[in-house]
Design a protein around this motif. Structure first.
Motif: not given
Length: 277
Positions: A50-52, A230-243
């Motif tokens: 998520g940081m990256a 949850v590792g990067g899962a929340l970041a991927r949730v945010a990216w998924g919605a934006m994508m």
């Protein structure tokens, strides 16, 4: 009264001694950290992925200076203790891990992890003796600081397909002997695998990653798990919605994804209000 870094560190240590299991979600920036804190979670953790992503880079492509700055920002953003995903310590040898760990403590974290991933696809894990030496260096840096900072030993054997659960268990046992406070092997998929890690950990707390549907907090608590991230899962949730929304705009000229969005004032309320401690 706003807690000090020392207060947060004591609270984090207490969470690992208290009965039950707690969830430590992973924000990817200051805003997401503040929002998660507003929901009443007892602690937060960083995510290297998520940081990256937030920096426009791939996971593992952020340097130590950037990571430490990110940790410092999140450690001071909320009243909650912060655990840092410190990857392999951003160092090629044990001496470098010691220096990195010293700097990580100085960033204000309540805990951090050191993993055994070498970065070499042909030999993904550091040899066990070297991995143990690196972990002991981090332990020594924490001890020299005099601070109450928890050291999580993380084996990548399952995640990197380098020996699987058997190798992970062998390594976690060695890391426990080397001075780890918490044990962690990402990508446990079954209750049997979780139970094996808990067995090997003995009295040490175990962290389990949940980045997909399946486990519940209650199930993991019943298995003896102390901590869930949850590792990067929340970041991927945010990216998924934006994508999905951006693709819909680019490909069909539609803005349907904007239905049901939270109002700006709802987001702002979470950013300016801190939960009582």
């Amino acid at each position: 009264m706003t807690p000090t870094i020392a207060d947060k560190r004591r609270r984090f240590a207490e969470l690992h001694q208290a009965p039950g299991c707690f969830v430590m979600p992973n924000p990817f920036d200051i805003g997401s950290a503040k929002y998660l804190a507003s929901l009443g979670f007892p602690a937060l953790a960083t995510t290297s992925a998520g940081m990256a992503f937030a920096a426009g880079r791939t996971d593992g492509a952020v340097d130590r200076a950037y990571a430490l700055s990110h940790f410092r920002d999140l450690a001071h953003a909320t009243d909650l203790p912060l655990n840092a995903d410190f990857e392999a310590g951003f160092a090629t040898d044990a001496e470098g891990v010691y220096e990195s760990a010293r700097l990580c403590v100085g960033a204000g974290v309540a805990g951090f992890s050191i993993e055994d991933y070498s970065g070499d696809r042909n030999a993904p894990l550091f040899p066990l003796s070297e991995a143990v030496e690196r972990l002991r260096a981090a332990r020594s840096a924490i001890d020299a600081s005099g601070e109450t900072v928890l050291l999580t030993a993380r084996s990548e054997a399952i995640l990197r397909e380098a020996g699987g659960l058997t190798e992970a268990l062998r390594r976690l046992a060695a890391y426990a002997e080397a001075g780890a406070d918490v044990l962690y092997a990402p990508l446990l998929r079954t209750t049997e695998e979780v139970a094996e890690v808990v067995r090997v950990a003995g009295k040490l707390p175990v962290n389990v990653l949940v980045g997909w549907p399946g486990f519940t907090r209650r199930q993991l608590e019943d298995l003896g798990v102390k901590r869930i991230s949850v590792g990067g899962a929340l970041a991927r949730v945010a990216w998924g919605a934006m994508m999905r929304a951006a693709k819909d705009i680019a490909e069909s000229g539609r803005f349907d994804a904007f239905a049901g969005l939270p109002a700006s004032r709802e987001i702002e309320a979470a950013l300016v209000e801190r939960p009582s401690q």
